[in-house]
Design a protein around this motif. Structure first.
Motif, PDB file in Angstrom:
ATOM      1  N   SER A  65      46.448  30.482  37.371  1.00 28.61           N
ATOM      2  CA  SER A  65      47.133  31.469  36.552  1.00 28.61           C
ATOM      3  C   SER A  65      48.483  31.834  37.148  1.00 28.61           C
ATOM      4  O   SER A  65      48.597  32.007  38.363  1.00 28.61           O
ATOM      5  CB  SER A  65      46.279  32.728  36.430  1.00 28.61           C
ATOM      6  N   PRO A  66      49.502  31.995  36.290  1.00 27.47           N
ATOM      7  CA  PRO A  66      50.800  32.451  36.776  1.00 27.47           C
ATOM      8  C   PRO A  66      50.834  33.963  37.039  1.00 27.47           C
ATOM      9  O   PRO A  66      51.818  34.484  37.533  1.00 27.47           O
ATOM     10  CB  PRO A  66      51.754  32.077  35.641  1.00 27.47           C
ATOM     11  N   LEU A  67      49.746  34.649  36.716  1.00 30.63           N
ATOM     12  CA  LEU A  67      49.663  36.095  36.923  1.00 30.63           C
ATOM     13  C   LEU A  67      49.031  36.399  38.280  1.00 30.63           C
ATOM     14  O   LEU A  67      48.180  35.655  38.764  1.00 30.63           O
ATOM     15  CB  LEU A  67      48.846  36.741  35.808  1.00 30.63           C
ATOM     16  N   SER A  68      49.427  37.511  38.864  1.00 27.93           N
ATOM     17  CA  SER A  68      48.893  37.883  40.173  1.00 27.93           C
ATOM     18  C   SER A  68      47.457  38.393  40.048  1.00 27.93           C
ATOM     19  O   SER A  68      47.009  38.786  38.972  1.00 27.93           O
ATOM     20  CB  SER A  68      49.766  38.969  40.807  1.00 27.93           C
ATOM     21  N   VAL A  69      46.772  38.401  41.173  1.00 37.59           N
ATOM     22  CA  VAL A  69      45.407  38.927  41.217  1.00 37.59           C
ATOM     23  C   VAL A  69      45.404  40.387  40.761  1.00 37.59           C
ATOM     24  O   VAL A  69      44.534  40.810  39.997  1.00 37.59           O
ATOM     25  CB  VAL A  69      44.815  38.799  42.645  1.00 37.59           C
ATOM     26  N   PHE A  70      46.399  41.142  41.205  1.00 33.17           N
ATOM     27  CA  PHE A  70      46.491  42.559  40.845  1.00 33.17           C
ATOM     28  C   PHE A  70      46.622  42.736  39.331  1.00 33.17           C
ATOM     29  O   PHE A  70      45.952  43.582  38.734  1.00 33.17           O
ATOM     30  CB  PHE A  70      47.676  43.199  41.573  1.00 33.17           C
ATOM     31  N   THR A  71      47.480  41.935  38.698  1.00 35.10           N
ATOM     32  CA  THR A  71      47.668  42.026  37.247  1.00 35.10           C
ATOM     33  C   THR A  71      46.378  41.680  36.508  1.00 35.10           C
ATOM     34  O   THR A  71      45.986  42.363  35.563  1.00 35.10           O
ATOM     35  CB  THR A  71      48.801  41.091  36.788  1.00 35.10           C
ATOM     36  N   LEU A  72      45.713  40.626  36.941  1.00 37.31           N
ATOM     37  CA  LEU A  72      44.454  40.231  36.293  1.00 37.31           C
ATOM     38  C   LEU A  72      43.385  41.294  36.488  1.00 37.31           C
ATOM     39  O   LEU A  72      42.608  41.572  35.570  1.00 37.31           O
ATOM     40  CB  LEU A  72      43.988  38.883  36.831  1.00 37.31           C
ATOM     41  N   LYS A  73      43.367  41.907  37.657  1.00 34.74           N
ATOM     42  CA  LYS A  73      42.393  42.972  37.908  1.00 34.74           C
ATOM     43  C   LYS A  73      42.655  44.157  36.990  1.00 34.74           C
ATOM     44  O   LYS A  73      41.724  44.734  36.423  1.00 34.74           O
ATOM     45  CB  LYS A  73      42.460  43.417  39.371  1.00 34.74           C
ATOM     46  N   LYS A  74      43.929  44.523  36.811  1.00 32.14           N
ATOM     47  CA  LYS A  74      44.265  45.623  35.905  1.00 32.14           C
ATOM     48  C   LYS A  74      43.827  45.304  34.481  1.00 32.14           C
ATOM     49  O   LYS A  74      43.292  46.160  33.785  1.00 32.14           O
ATOM     50  CB  LYS A  74      45.765  45.906  35.931  1.00 32.14           C
ATOM     51  N   ARG A  75      44.045  44.067  34.051  1.00 28.31           N
ATOM     52  CA  ARG A  75      43.642  43.682  32.693  1.00 28.31           C
ATOM     53  C   ARG A  75      42.128  43.744  32.534  1.00 28.31           C
ATOM     54  O   ARG A  75      41.626  44.184  31.505  1.00 28.31           O
ATOM     55  CB  ARG A  75      44.151  42.281  32.369  1.00 28.31           C
ATOM     56  N   ALA A  76      41.404  43.289  33.536  1.00 27.48           N
ATOM     57  CA  ALA A  76      39.944  43.332  33.472  1.00 27.48           C
ATOM     58  C   ALA A  76      39.449  44.775  33.455  1.00 27.48           C
ATOM     59  O   ALA A  76      38.536  45.121  32.699  1.00 27.48           O
ATOM     60  CB  ALA A  76      39.339  42.568  34.636  1.00 27.48           C
ATOM     61  N   ASN A  77      40.048  45.632  34.275  1.00 22.41           N
ATOM     62  CA  ASN A  77      39.660  47.042  34.312  1.00 22.41           C
ATOM     63  C   ASN A  77      40.007  47.747  33.011  1.00 22.41           C
ATOM     64  O   ASN A  77      39.292  48.632  32.577  1.00 22.41           O
ATOM     65  CB  ASN A  77      40.309  47.756  35.490  1.00 22.41           C
TER      66      ASN A  77
END
Length: 94
Positions: A65-77
């Motif tokens: 993914s071109p998205l950071s772990v932090f961004t993906l975590k925010k989306r999941a949350n």
């Protein structure tokens, strides 16, 4: 619920096993071996136009993914939060 992980890929949040930082690939022989084996089985989806920042591991496929772990975590949350909200929309009676 679904999570957009970049590069026009949308996955079900229930299928996510792990999300790891792409920079860890070179420092772990276990991750390198897993990626090698999954590439042989054609179960890895690389990023198309962007540099990978994270790796999303699902039950069936590994996505770069071109998205950071932090961004993906925010989306999941965010999806978890939305699931917990009550529906306060007014029901129309006919």
């Amino acid at each position: 619920m679904f999570i957009h992980i970049g590069d026009d890929h949308v996955i079900q949040s229930k299928d996510v096993v792990a999300i790891i930082d792409h920079s860890l690939v070179g420092s772990s022989s276990i991750i390198e071996e897993m990626l090698f084996n999954q590439r042989k089985n054609r179960r890895v989806v690389e990023t198309e136009d962007h540099e990978a920042k994270s790796i999303v591991i699902t039950q069936d496929v590994i996505y770069f993914s071109p998205l950071s772990v932090f961004t993906l975590k925010k989306r999941a949350n965010m999806m978890t939060t939305l699931n917990k909200l009550e529906d306060f929309s007014e029901e129309t009676e006919e």
